[in-house]
Design a protein around this motif. Sequence first.
Motif, PDB file in Angstrom:
ATOM      1  N   SER A   1       0.835  -1.204   0.000  1.00 13.04           N
ATOM      2  CA  SER A   1       0.000   0.000   0.000  1.00 13.04           C
ATOM      3  C   SER A   1       0.868   1.251   0.000  1.00 13.04           C
ATOM      4  N   TRP A   2       0.346   2.286  -0.637  1.00 11.20           N
ATOM      5  CA  TRP A   2       0.973   3.611  -0.654  1.00 11.20           C
ATOM      6  C   TRP A   2      -0.132   4.637  -0.850  1.00 11.20           C
ATOM      7  N   ARG A   3      -0.261   5.539   0.137  1.00  6.71           N
ATOM      8  CA  ARG A   3      -1.325   6.537   0.125  1.00  6.71           C
ATOM      9  C   ARG A   3      -2.666   5.829  -0.038  1.00  6.71           C
ATOM     10  N   ASP A   4      -3.427   6.137  -1.081  1.00  9.41           N
ATOM     11  CA  ASP A   4      -4.756   5.533  -1.190  1.00  9.41           C
ATOM     12  C   ASP A   4      -4.791   4.353  -2.153  1.00  9.41           C
ATOM     13  N   LEU A   5      -3.631   3.852  -2.549  1.00  8.16           N
ATOM     14  CA  LEU A   5      -3.577   2.756  -3.513  1.00  8.16           C
ATOM     15  C   LEU A   5      -3.091   1.475  -2.844  1.00  8.16           C
ATOM     16  N   SER A   6      -3.540   0.343  -3.382  1.00  8.95           N
ATOM     17  CA  SER A   6      -3.078  -0.947  -2.879  1.00  8.95           C
ATOM     18  C   SER A   6      -2.793  -1.870  -4.050  1.00  8.95           C
ATOM     19  N   CYS A   7      -2.048  -2.913  -3.748  1.00  7.22           N
ATOM     20  CA  CYS A   7      -1.573  -3.838  -4.782  1.00  7.22           C
ATOM     21  C   CYS A   7      -1.463  -5.219  -4.154  1.00  7.22           C
ATOM     22  N   ASP A   8      -2.092  -6.204  -4.774  1.00  5.13           N
ATOM     23  CA  ASP A   8      -2.106  -7.566  -4.244  1.00  5.13           C
ATOM     24  C   ASP A   8      -0.908  -8.340  -4.802  1.00  5.13           C
ATOM     25  N   PRO A   9       0.067  -8.680  -3.972  1.00  3.56           N
ATOM     26  CA  PRO A   9       1.242  -9.401  -4.481  1.00  3.56           C
ATOM     27  C   PRO A   9       0.941 -10.834  -4.897  1.00  3.56           C
ATOM     28  N   ALA A  10      -0.214 -11.362  -4.502  1.00  2.00           N
ATOM     29  CA  ALA A  10      -0.574 -12.715  -4.919  1.00  2.00           C
ATOM     30  C   ALA A  10      -0.984 -12.760  -6.388  1.00  2.00           C
ATOM     31  N   GLU A  11      -1.393 -11.607  -6.927  1.00  2.00           N
ATOM     32  CA  GLU A  11      -1.755 -11.517  -8.339  1.00  2.00           C
ATOM     33  C   GLU A  11      -0.505 -11.435  -9.202  1.00  2.00           C
ATOM     34  N   GLU A  12      -0.497 -12.145 -10.314  1.00  2.00           N
ATOM     35  CA  GLU A  12       0.638 -12.081 -11.218  1.00  2.00           C
ATOM     36  C   GLU A  12       0.736 -10.671 -11.811  1.00  2.00           C
ATOM     37  N   PRO A  13       1.924 -10.070 -11.837  1.00  2.00           N
ATOM     38  CA  PRO A  13       2.039  -8.714 -12.380  1.00  2.00           C
ATOM     39  C   PRO A  13       1.585  -8.623 -13.836  1.00  2.00           C
ATOM     40  N   GLU A  14       0.950  -7.510 -14.161  1.00  2.00           N
ATOM     41  CA  GLU A  14       0.601  -7.227 -15.548  1.00  2.00           C
ATOM     42  C   GLU A  14       1.872  -6.851 -16.303  1.00  2.00           C
TER      43      GLU A  14
END
Length: 351
Positions: free
Chosen positions: A152-165
Amino acid sequence: MTDAPSPWWQPDRHADRKPFLAARGRIKAAMRRWFDARGFTEVEAGILQISPGNEAHLHGFATQAVAIDGRQAQLYLHTSPEFAAKKLIAAGETRIVDFARVFRNRERGPLHHPEFTMVEWYRAGEPYEQLMTDCADLLRLACETTGRDVLSWRDLSCDPAEEPERLTVSQAFERHAGIDLLATVSASGATDREGLAAQASAAGLRFSGDDTWSDIYSKVLVERIEPQLGRGRATILCEYPVSEAALARPKPEDPRVAERFELYACGVELANAFGELTDPVEQRRRFEAEMAEKQRVYGERYPVDEELLAALALMPPTSGIALGFERLVMLASGARHIEDVVWTPAPDPLA
């Protein structure tokens, strides 16, 4: 009265930072185990170098070497361990990693610090796509280590379990700015400034009449593209125009673009990777072009490391990547400022 935080060494301020610093230690230990399990040798590149790096917009710290007889010569603190690491690959190392202390001038803010840790690793004889897999593994490892489900950073999040685009720079320009970028790049790598300017203007971007193709490209990237990357899942932005990849080899399938990618999570750039250029003649030409641009913009240039160019002639095909360690720790721990994850932040005499 002031709203500025207390100095980092005040007990109450240190207590606030301590959980993030503890997370830093756990992530570093986990990453070291990860690299060791894959046969990497941890190295320690020397910080003092002939050149701090030869990219136009990277700024080094200079110092003086003084001999016993008083003779002086200028050295620099490295902005990356890259030049020394490539010499080690030329010497015969095949998988190396360095948790390197690096120094960059003109950089300070929530995501920037003049002294920071760069995790840089190289795989001789392996394709640069392997580094994409490494990145996905390390994002997951960081979150597993801190016990968090998301970066997470500020108001954004990112799921590391998902394969990167995986998104090419050309696709990103089309998707987020409506610009056909490669229409402005020739097979030789030459760029069409007026063609890009016309498209950028039509997309509503403002720029100066003396902005170069590279200037306009950078504005589109910063204003329209980077904030959209790494939302929900990580983004691997790849296939940069060759003019924006001074240390990367061209892709065999399309000489307009290079084997370069950057890793983004939550709109934050975390890593920069190359299929390394090993042609010393072409590398010299690119360094000289970068330094000419540095002279034009900043009125200074750095020397070329002649030993590096000599080593490139011995270097096998290699892939290399540099990851901003503090940024990864921030996103995996929930820290809001890079100084929350630096044990002893550098003084700021210009504040």
